[in-house]
Design a protein around this motif. Structure first.
Motif, PDB file in Angstrom:
ATOM      1  N   TYR A   1      23.074 101.639 -35.245  1.00 46.55           N
ATOM      2  CA  TYR A   1      22.942 101.609 -36.699  1.00 46.55           C
ATOM      3  C   TYR A   1      21.986 102.668 -37.224  1.00 46.55           C
ATOM      4  CZ  TYR A   1      26.197  97.910 -37.470  1.00 46.55           C
ATOM      5  OH  TYR A   1      27.373  97.209 -37.562  1.00 46.55           O
TER       6      TYR A   1
ATOM      7  N   SER B   1      37.205  99.569 -36.175  1.00 40.84           N
ATOM      8  CA  SER B   1      37.142 101.032 -36.179  1.00 40.84           C
ATOM      9  C   SER B   1      38.520 101.645 -35.961  1.00 40.84           C
ATOM     10  CB  SER B   1      36.170 101.518 -35.092  1.00 40.84           C
ATOM     11  OG  SER B   1      36.526 100.991 -33.824  1.00 40.84           O
TER      12      SER B   1
ATOM     13  N   ASP C   1      30.223  94.817 -37.856  1.00 37.61           N
ATOM     14  CA  ASP C   1      30.726  95.030 -36.501  1.00 37.61           C
ATOM     15  C   ASP C   1      31.146  93.698 -35.912  1.00 37.61           C
ATOM     16  OD1 ASP C   1      28.521  93.929 -34.562  1.00 37.61           O
ATOM     17  OD2 ASP C   1      27.406  95.086 -36.058  1.00 37.61           O
TER      18      ASP C   1
ATOM     19  N   HIS D   1      24.450 105.420 -37.326  1.00 33.45           N
ATOM     20  CA  HIS D   1      25.419 105.109 -38.373  1.00 33.45           C
ATOM     21  C   HIS D   1      24.864 105.377 -39.763  1.00 33.45           C
ATOM     22  CE1 HIS D   1      27.461 102.374 -41.256  1.00 33.45           C
ATOM     23  NE2 HIS D   1      28.534 102.729 -40.594  1.00 33.45           N
TER      24      HIS D   1
ATOM     25  N   GLN E   1      27.326  90.312 -39.721  1.00 33.92           N
ATOM     26  CA  GLN E   1      26.579  90.956 -38.637  1.00 33.92           C
ATOM     27  C   GLN E   1      25.587  89.993 -38.006  1.00 33.92           C
ATOM     28  OE1 GLN E   1      25.095  94.486 -40.720  1.00 33.92           O
ATOM     29  NE2 GLN E   1      26.136  95.721 -39.199  1.00 33.92           N
TER      30      GLN E   1
ATOM     31  N   TYR F   1      21.907  97.662 -30.685  1.00 34.38           N
ATOM     32  CA  TYR F   1      22.315  97.683 -32.088  1.00 34.38           C
ATOM     33  C   TYR F   1      21.488  98.701 -32.869  1.00 34.38           C
ATOM     34  CZ  TYR F   1      25.120  93.346 -31.934  1.00 34.38           C
ATOM     35  OH  TYR F   1      26.089  92.405 -31.694  1.00 34.38           O
TER      36      TYR F   1
ATOM     37  N   TRP G   1      30.003  97.684 -44.340  1.00 34.91           N
ATOM     38  CA  TRP G   1      30.163  97.979 -42.918  1.00 34.91           C
ATOM     39  C   TRP G   1      29.702  96.753 -42.138  1.00 34.91           C
ATOM     40  CZ3 TRP G   1      32.547 102.294 -41.193  1.00 34.91           C
ATOM     41  CH2 TRP G   1      32.648 103.384 -42.072  1.00 34.91           C
TER      42      TRP G   1
ATOM     43  N   GLN H   1      32.883  98.606 -34.101  1.00 36.20           N
ATOM     44  CA  GLN H   1      32.502  98.877 -35.485  1.00 36.20           C
ATOM     45  C   GLN H   1      33.628  98.484 -36.424  1.00 36.20           C
ATOM     46  OE1 GLN H   1      29.389 100.436 -35.827  1.00 36.20           O
ATOM     47  NE2 GLN H   1      29.451 100.011 -38.007  1.00 36.20           N
TER      48      GLN H   1
ATOM     49  N   MET I   1      30.585 106.117 -33.555  1.00 31.84           N
ATOM     50  CA  MET I   1      29.662 104.995 -33.390  1.00 31.84           C
ATOM     51  C   MET I   1      30.116 104.033 -32.285  1.00 31.84           C
ATOM     52  SD  MET I   1      28.636 106.430 -36.207  1.00 31.84           S
ATOM     53  CE  MET I   1      29.917 106.205 -37.441  1.00 31.84           C
ATOM     54  N   GLY I   2      31.247 104.330 -31.640  1.00 32.83           N
ATOM     55  CA  GLY I   2      31.748 103.437 -30.605  1.00 32.83           C
ATOM     56  C   GLY I   2      32.077 104.147 -29.311  1.00 32.83           C
TER      57      GLY I   2
END
Length: 353
Positions: A130, A104, A156, A133, A280, A126, A154, A247, A117-118
């Protein structure tokens, strides 16, 4: 011996052939179509060379070559050899790199909305992250494209925990230590300092050396990053607190993407998204195993009680007003908070049925 003279008709034919040959020699030949050289995509990442992440990226790069029929090749630069995330984005803008697998921090060099998102201790799972997100993704991707970058996937890096030379259970424990902070992120450094911490801004590529020399005594990192980069060897205490989700995204410059034939792009996008989903899953599945592996090699997991977690929560909520607008754009911060609350309300309603 003499040869007989050719007849008039034969002389005319010979003359025509000579003239025709001369004209053919003088007339330019039609251009020969040259095969288009493969498009080379130079992709950089902090992912350690030889790690499971790197292997997934290598497989994805090979699939790009296969599905494009050799029209696109990817050259990976892993392990931070091209610099840390801000360096990679700068080189993408200059054209010396074409793509990057970024955290990120790198994506935020283009659009800071990704930081929504962080936000520390704002999400519990999660699923929460998401869900938010997915709601914010279309607008974020459109903003990135407008700035010259296309999101391929995307992913993480897992939940960030504090790794430190001394046990950290409450904020005051961390305040006593020199804490790694990303170089170039002046706003975050200012917020850490205003909350009584001692951030040390450095490129992420210097973390290992900084831990060895004592320049840095603590850092935030997901378990897989800590084990693959060997950070835990010099920071043998991990706080059992999910601070934030790291992220990330794979991004390519729009200029490079548009050089790729339009009929090839959908398959490349499919391959990239499959790789992101695989990364992921691997990270989620590996987290507990990575922690156990580090424990066997001397890592201590520092427990955090409910009362101690409340201290962390109080700290983060006290700095939210400074994060909003300075680190995370106010609109993105408010939208993420609203969506998180909406998710929790829906989840609570479903649980009550």
């Amino acid at each position: 011996m003499t040869h007989p003279l050719p007849s008039r008709r034969l002389r005319f034919l010979l003359a025509a052939l000579v003239v025709g040959a001369a004209l053919a020699a003088a007339w330019p030949a039609p251009p020969v179509a040259e095969a288009q050289a493969p498009i080379l995509v130079r992709m950089a990442t902090l992912v350690p060379d030889g790690s499971s992440w790197h292997l997934v990226l290598k497989e994805s790069a090979e699939k790009w070559k296969q599905v494009s029929g050799g029209k696109v090749t990817v050259r990976l630069f892993p392990g931070g050899v091209a610099g840390d995330d801000p360096d990679v984005v700068r080189k993408m803008r200059l054209g010396t790199l074409n793509a990057g697998v970024l955290t990120s921090v790198g994506v935020a060099e283009i659009d800071k909305s990704v930081y929504a998102m962080g936000i520390p201790l704002m999400y519990d799972s999660y699923e929460e992250v998401y869900w938010v997100h997915e709601k914010m993704r279309p607008k974020l991707e459109a903003s990135l494209e407008a700035k010259g970058f296309v999101v391929l996937n995307w992913a993480d890096g897992g939940w960030v925990h504090f790794f430190a030379k001394k046990p950290v259970a409450v904020p005051d424990d961390l305040r006593k230590l020199k804490l790694f902070s990303w170089a170039g992120d002046a706003e975050s450094v200012e917020i850490w300092r205003s909350a009584g911490f001692n951030p040390v801004p450095l490129p992420s590529t210097e973390i290992a050396t900084a831990l060895q020399t004592g320049l840095v005594e603590a850092l935030g990192a997901p378990p897989q990053v800590a084990v693959s980069s060997q950070f835990f060897n010099n920071a043998r205490n991990m706080t059992d607190l999910k601070w934030q989700l790291l992220q990330g995204a794979t991004i390519i410059t729009k200029a490079t993407w548009e050089k790729i034939p339009a009929d090839v792009r959908p398959e490349l996008l499919r391959v990239s998204r499959e790789a992101g989903a695989r990364l992921q899953k691997e990270i989620r599945d590996a987290e507990a195993k990575d922690v156990e592996a580090m424990k066997k090699r001397g890592l201590t997991v520092v427990p955090v009680s409910a009362a101690q977690r409340a201290q962390w929560q109080k700290l983060t909520e006290s700095i939210y007003p400074r994060i909003r607008g300075k680190v995370v754009p106010a609109e993105a911060f408010d939208e993420a908070m609203r969506l998180r609350d909406e998710f929790r309300k829906q989840r609570g309603a479903a649980a009550g049925k």
